[in-house]
Design a protein around this motif. Sequence first.
Motif, PDB file in Angstrom:
ATOM      1  N   TRP A   1       0.834  -1.206   0.000  1.00 46.66           N
ATOM      2  CA  TRP A   1       0.000   0.000   0.000  1.00 46.66           C
ATOM      3  C   TRP A   1       0.866   1.252   0.000  1.00 46.66           C
ATOM      4  O   TRP A   1       1.884   1.311   0.668  1.00 46.66           O
ATOM      5  CB  TRP A   1      -0.899  -0.024   1.233  1.00 46.66           C
TER       6      TRP A   1
ATOM      7  N   GLU B   1      -1.800   8.094  -0.856  1.00 43.44           N
ATOM      8  CA  GLU B   1      -2.387   8.796  -1.991  1.00 43.44           C
ATOM      9  C   GLU B   1      -1.544  10.021  -2.293  1.00 43.44           C
ATOM     10  O   GLU B   1      -1.131  10.732  -1.373  1.00 43.44           O
ATOM     11  CB  GLU B   1      -3.798   9.220  -1.587  1.00 43.44           C
TER      12      GLU B   1
ATOM     13  N   GLU C   1      -5.779   8.747  -7.641  1.00 46.81           N
ATOM     14  CA  GLU C   1      -5.857   7.316  -7.386  1.00 46.81           C
ATOM     15  C   GLU C   1      -4.823   6.601  -8.251  1.00 46.81           C
ATOM     16  O   GLU C   1      -4.882   6.665  -9.472  1.00 46.81           O
ATOM     17  CB  GLU C   1      -7.264   6.796  -7.726  1.00 46.81           C
TER      18      GLU C   1
ATOM     19  N   GLN D   1      -2.683   3.353  -9.826  1.00 51.04           N
ATOM     20  CA  GLN D   1      -3.026   2.018 -10.292  1.00 51.04           C
ATOM     21  C   GLN D   1      -2.769   0.986  -9.199  1.00 51.04           C
ATOM     22  O   GLN D   1      -3.522   0.053  -9.026  1.00 51.04           O
ATOM     23  CB  GLN D   1      -2.142   1.686 -11.480  1.00 51.04           C
TER      24      GLN D   1
ATOM     25  N   ARG E   1      -2.875   1.394  -6.026  1.00 47.45           N
ATOM     26  CA  ARG E   1      -3.906   1.450  -4.988  1.00 47.45           C
ATOM     27  C   ARG E   1      -5.170   0.722  -5.428  1.00 47.45           C
ATOM     28  O   ARG E   1      -5.721  -0.082  -4.681  1.00 47.45           O
ATOM     29  CB  ARG E   1      -4.225   2.903  -4.644  1.00 47.45           C
ATOM     30  N   SER E   2      -5.629   0.981  -6.641  1.00 48.27           N
ATOM     31  CA  SER E   2      -6.862   0.287  -7.048  1.00 48.27           C
ATOM     32  C   SER E   2      -6.625  -1.215  -7.212  1.00 48.27           C
ATOM     33  O   SER E   2      -7.507  -2.016  -6.893  1.00 48.27           O
ATOM     34  CB  SER E   2      -7.491   0.889  -8.301  1.00 48.27           C
ATOM     35  N   HIS E   3      -5.409  -1.580  -7.654  1.00 45.05           N
ATOM     36  CA  HIS E   3      -5.065  -2.996  -7.758  1.00 45.05           C
ATOM     37  C   HIS E   3      -5.156  -3.661  -6.384  1.00 45.05           C
ATOM     38  O   HIS E   3      -5.762  -4.725  -6.222  1.00 45.05           O
ATOM     39  CB  HIS E   3      -3.645  -3.112  -8.320  1.00 45.05           C
TER      40      HIS E   3
ATOM     41  N   LEU F   1      -6.916  -2.840  -3.899  1.00 43.00           N
ATOM     42  CA  LEU F   1      -8.299  -2.947  -3.425  1.00 43.00           C
ATOM     43  C   LEU F   1      -9.054  -4.063  -4.141  1.00 43.00           C
ATOM     44  O   LEU F   1     -10.103  -4.499  -3.684  1.00 43.00           O
ATOM     45  CB  LEU F   1      -9.034  -1.610  -3.607  1.00 43.00           C
ATOM     46  N   GLN F   2      -8.497  -4.514  -5.258  1.00 41.43           N
ATOM     47  CA  GLN F   2      -9.186  -5.559  -6.024  1.00 41.43           C
ATOM     48  C   GLN F   2      -8.723  -6.970  -5.698  1.00 41.43           C
ATOM     49  O   GLN F   2      -9.477  -7.928  -5.854  1.00 41.43           O
ATOM     50  CB  GLN F   2      -8.977  -5.321  -7.545  1.00 41.43           C
TER      51      GLN F   2
ATOM     52  N   GLN G   1     -13.498   3.181   0.918  1.00 37.13           N
ATOM     53  CA  GLN G   1     -12.959   2.935  -0.433  1.00 37.13           C
ATOM     54  C   GLN G   1     -13.065   1.465  -0.806  1.00 37.13           C
ATOM     55  O   GLN G   1     -13.387   1.107  -1.931  1.00 37.13           O
ATOM     56  CB  GLN G   1     -11.487   3.326  -0.492  1.00 37.13           C
TER      57      GLN G   1
ATOM     58  N   ALA H   1     -15.014  -0.308  -3.824  1.00 35.02           N
ATOM     59  CA  ALA H   1     -14.295  -1.095  -4.832  1.00 35.02           C
ATOM     60  C   ALA H   1     -14.833  -2.525  -4.949  1.00 35.02           C
ATOM     61  O   ALA H   1     -14.753  -3.137  -6.012  1.00 35.02           O
ATOM     62  CB  ALA H   1     -12.804  -1.131  -4.508  1.00 35.02           C
ATOM     63  N   ARG H   2     -15.380  -3.043  -3.859  1.00 41.27           N
ATOM     64  CA  ARG H   2     -15.799  -4.453  -3.871  1.00 41.27           C
ATOM     65  C   ARG H   2     -17.246  -4.571  -3.389  1.00 41.27           C
ATOM     66  O   ARG H   2     -17.572  -5.375  -2.513  1.00 41.27           O
ATOM     67  CB  ARG H   2     -14.881  -5.250  -2.937  1.00 41.27           C
TER      68      ARG H   2
END
Length: 196
Positions: free
Chosen positions: A79, A82, A87, A89, A91-93, A95-96, A122, A126-127
């Motif tokens: 992690w 920010e 945002e 990539q 970070r969003s990765h 969260l997925q 968040q 995301a989920r």
Amino acid sequence: PDPSNTEPPVTPGTFRQASRKPRYRVVLLGDPGVGKTSLVNLFAGVQERDLLDQHGGAAYERRLTVDGEETTLLVLDTWEPEQRGEESQRRSHCLQIGNAYIIVYSVTDRDSFESASELRIQLRRARQAEDIPIILVGNKTDLVRCREVSEEEGQACAAVFDCKFIETSAALQHNVDELFEGVVRQIRLRQGGKKS
Ligand code: GDP
């Protein structure tokens, strides 16, 4: 001999169910400095800290037996804060890809506690459709005089956000095993005995 011993290092993008024993990805979230790396180092042991994931962050793999059943956890400590509200990539990765999340704050830093709530939001965004196990962790309980967030506040926050809660001290190695065992139990509860 366990055939999984001979497998190459696992990276998030190539994560596979290679052996029959369940393996789960656990992602650490939280502000810089709250103790994520310290907690995962205690969990994995320093000698296992060298698996690098595809984004250059650290991934730690360890087998552990919880309630008589063996599980492998791949814990990702990738992690990043920010930057300028953008945002990234990575970070969003993050969260997925988790089968479970550990959101860490420091009990000595109220801002990190606020960030933990924001991260929970968040993650939910995301989920949305998924019921992913999340453990809220208040770390650094050894720093008694610097405490800014009470245990009750942590518990209340976890109740509101529908996650589990534990306080830890990486410095005193307090509740660290309990944290990771709790993660495994939470995953199992939701999997209902299925493998990931
Ligand atoms: P990260 O940025 O979230 O990965 O945090 P680190 O694990 O790098 O820890 C940041 C600093 O806090 C380091 O100096 C650690 O030694 C210290 N630290 C981590 N956990 C604890 C704890 O439980 N108690 C105390 N007193 N210090 C801690």
